[in-house]
Design a protein around this motif. Structure first.
Motif, PDB file in Angstrom:
ATOM      1  N   ILE A   1       1.240  -1.657   0.206  1.00  0.00           N
ATOM      2  CA  ILE A   1       0.303  -0.192  -0.143  1.00  0.00           C
ATOM      3  C   ILE A   1       0.707   1.308   0.038  1.00  0.00           C
ATOM      4  CG2 ILE A   1      -2.266   1.371   1.814  1.00  0.00           C
ATOM      5  CD1 ILE A   1      -2.626  -1.162  -0.338  1.00  0.00           C
ATOM      6  N   LEU A   2       1.797   1.335   0.319  1.00  0.00           N
ATOM      7  CA  LEU A   2       2.787   2.576   0.550  1.00  0.00           C
ATOM      8  C   LEU A   2       3.558   3.195  -0.406  1.00  0.00           C
ATOM      9  CD1 LEU A   2       4.374   4.238   2.183  1.00  0.00           C
ATOM     10  CD2 LEU A   2       6.554   2.230   2.124  1.00  0.00           C
ATOM     11  N   TYR A   3       3.771   1.769  -1.330  1.00  0.00           N
ATOM     12  CA  TYR A   3       4.225   1.437  -2.565  1.00  0.00           C
ATOM     13  C   TYR A   3       2.778   1.964  -4.090  1.00  0.00           C
ATOM     14  CZ  TYR A   3       8.490  -0.404  -1.770  1.00  0.00           C
ATOM     15  OH  TYR A   3      10.436  -0.882  -1.148  1.00  0.00           O
ATOM     16  N   LEU A   4       2.521   1.176  -3.397  1.00  0.00           N
ATOM     17  CA  LEU A   4       1.089   2.027  -4.065  1.00  0.00           C
ATOM     18  C   LEU A   4       0.598   3.636  -4.345  1.00  0.00           C
ATOM     19  CD1 LEU A   4      -1.632   1.308  -6.096  1.00  0.00           C
ATOM     20  CD2 LEU A   4      -2.995   1.087  -4.155  1.00  0.00           C
ATOM     21  N   ALA A   5       1.040   4.398  -2.592  1.00  0.00           N
ATOM     22  CA  ALA A   5       0.571   5.669  -2.804  1.00  0.00           C
ATOM     23  C   ALA A   5       1.303   6.515  -3.645  1.00  0.00           C
ATOM     24  CB  ALA A   5       0.786   5.935  -1.222  1.00  0.00           C
ATOM     25  N   PHE A   6       2.839   5.701  -3.201  1.00  0.00           N
ATOM     26  CA  PHE A   6       3.942   6.408  -4.227  1.00  0.00           C
ATOM     27  C   PHE A   6       3.485   6.324  -6.498  1.00  0.00           C
ATOM     28  CE2 PHE A   6       6.089   7.272  -0.198  1.00  0.00           C
ATOM     29  CZ  PHE A   6       6.776   8.441  -0.775  1.00  0.00           C
ATOM     30  N   LEU A   7       3.362   5.410  -6.321  1.00  0.00           N
ATOM     31  CA  LEU A   7       2.829   4.777  -8.238  1.00  0.00           C
ATOM     32  C   LEU A   7       2.083   5.666  -8.468  1.00  0.00           C
ATOM     33  CD1 LEU A   7       3.565   1.773  -9.634  1.00  0.00           C
ATOM     34  CD2 LEU A   7       1.997   0.928  -9.144  1.00  0.00           C
ATOM     35  N   GLN A   8       1.264   5.791  -7.472  1.00  0.00           N
ATOM     36  CA  GLN A   8      -0.315   6.439  -8.080  1.00  0.00           C
ATOM     37  C   GLN A   8      -0.430   7.973  -8.138  1.00  0.00           C
ATOM     38  OE1 GLN A   8      -3.391   5.519  -5.715  1.00  0.00           O
ATOM     39  NE2 GLN A   8      -3.984   4.227  -6.713  1.00  0.00           N
ATOM     40  N   ALA A   9       1.334   8.040  -7.765  1.00  0.00           N
ATOM     41  CA  ALA A   9       1.245   9.859  -7.983  1.00  0.00           C
ATOM     42  C   ALA A   9       2.400   9.815  -9.814  1.00  0.00           C
ATOM     43  CB  ALA A   9       2.014  10.345  -6.860  1.00  0.00           C
ATOM     44  N   ILE A  10       3.088   9.117  -9.519  1.00  0.00           N
ATOM     45  CA  ILE A  10       3.415   8.957 -10.694  1.00  0.00           C
ATOM     46  C   ILE A  10       2.627   9.531 -12.339  1.00  0.00           C
ATOM     47  CG2 ILE A  10       4.725   7.847 -12.903  1.00  0.00           C
ATOM     48  CD1 ILE A  10       6.086   5.621 -11.007  1.00  0.00           C
ATOM     49  N   PRO A  11       2.897  10.165 -13.150  1.00  0.00           N
ATOM     50  CA  PRO A  11       2.620  10.780 -13.778  1.00  0.00           C
ATOM     51  C   PRO A  11       2.065   9.429 -15.090  1.00  0.00           C
ATOM     52  CG  PRO A  11       3.256  12.563 -13.650  1.00  0.00           C
ATOM     53  CD  PRO A  11       4.328  11.111 -13.236  1.00  0.00           C
ATOM     54  N   LYS A  12       0.428   9.643 -15.343  1.00  0.00           N
ATOM     55  CA  LYS A  12       0.912   8.360 -16.957  1.00  0.00           C
ATOM     56  C   LYS A  12       1.548   8.984 -18.034  1.00  0.00           C
ATOM     57  CE  LYS A  12      -1.626   6.244 -13.582  1.00  0.00           C
ATOM     58  NZ  LYS A  12      -1.122   5.015 -13.011  1.00  0.00           N
ATOM     59  N   ASP A  13       1.365  10.272 -18.423  1.00  0.00           N
ATOM     60  CA  ASP A  13       1.508  10.572 -19.285  1.00  0.00           C
ATOM     61  C   ASP A  13       3.239   9.236 -20.259  1.00  0.00           C
ATOM     62  OD1 ASP A  13      -0.705  12.713 -19.699  1.00  0.00           O
ATOM     63  OD2 ASP A  13       1.012  14.124 -18.444  1.00  0.00           O
TER      64      ASP A  13
END
Length: 294
Positions: free
Chosen positions: A174-186
């Motif tokens: 879940i910690l990694y998921l929080a950072f992963l969702q902050a990566i721009p999809k562009d």
């Protein structure tokens, strides 16, 4: 004058925090340093200074040496396993599918109950007798005889690492998921247009941009692993022999059970220095990696 008043206001807020921190952290640490040079037994008000004798005893005590060896093995094995499992799990959680919120909750749940409670449950599952759940499953499905999961030195060490990994992998995912969702999809869209495969996107976009999360996660895993007590204690009581003694367990054993507070204090100071050194080294290396990514 205004600047001085403002700084005084800031200081007035910090002083209570500093007082509490000093009372519950700095003072006990300094007291432990003082007691580590004595033969204090925890009860008598009369004790003598013994110099470096307690520190010398640390490296001649079989239980202590075994505890240091096992704790380091447990810490790094758990940290590597959790990292290797949590990152792919976070990537799965980041996908859109029907039950993803339920899956996140299911994997996160083991981190909520007490580690002691989880260890006692796993102690029943891994009981090294015919009635143990794991042994019954292996015998029923594969015809394999009972395995000494918690009685064999190697299997006991591996079992404690597996249980600890199972307990915290979901939390770190879940910690990694929080950072992963902050990566721009562009970034991914541009990479896909350039012909990058999914594995190339993970290697050149996802993993480098997860560097800050890895720094936090790895630091928590290392410091938590070095301070481990409840899971090995509940599963094996430190056995067989001294094989799964943790450093904290030996400190409690020598200090409280055997009333060797001076020796336990010396062990605490050495333990503090080990944790501090590993934490500083790990954070320095990971921060350099973050700078290289930037």
């Amino acid at each position: 004058m205004t600047r001085f008043v403002r700084q005084a206001q800031y200081l007035s807020f910090l002083l209570p925090i500093l007082a509490v921190y000093s009372l519950f952290t700095i003072y006990p640490l300094l007291k432990a340093v003082f007691l580590s040079f004595t033969n204090f037994d925890g009860y008598s008000k009369v004790f003598d200074f013994v110099g470096m004798k307690n520190y010398a005893r640390i490296f001649s005590d079989d239980a202590i040496l075994s505890a240091i060896s096992y704790t380091l093995f447990f810490t790094f094995a758990k940290a590597l396993l959790v990292t290797a499992l949590a990152i792919p799990l976070a990537m799965i959680f980041d996908q859109k599918f029907l039950t993803r919120n339920l899956q996140r909750a299911v994997f996160f749940f083991p981190s909520i109950p007490s580690g002691l409670l989880l260890a006692y449950i796993w102690g029943f599952i891994l009981a090294p007798v015919d009635s143990g759940v794991m042994n019954r499953i292996l015998r029923t499905l594969f015809g394999i005889g009972s395995q000494p999961w918690l009685a064999d030195p190697l299997l006991a060490k591996v079992s404690t690492v597996v249980v600890a990994t199972w307990a915290v992998t979901g939390w770190h995912a879940i910690l990694y998921l929080a950072f992963l969702q902050a990566i721009p999809k562009d970034y991914y869209e541009a990479a896909a247009i350039d012909g990058a495969s999914r594995l190339q996107q993970i290697r050149h976009i996802t993993l480098p941009l997860l560097a800050p999360a890895m720094t936090i996660s790895f630091m928590l895993l290392l410091t938590g692993g070095l301070k481990v007590f409840e899971i090995p204690f509940a599963l094996t009581k430190g056995g067989p022999g001294y094989e799964t003694y943790s450093i904290t367990q030996v400190i409690v054993l020598r200090g409280i059970t055997e009333t060797q507070y001076g020796l336990a204090s010396a062990m605490s100071i050495v333990f503090f220095l080990i944790v501090l050194s590993i934490a500083v080294f790990q954070v320095t290396i990971m921060q350099r990696r973050e700078q290289n990514v930037q």
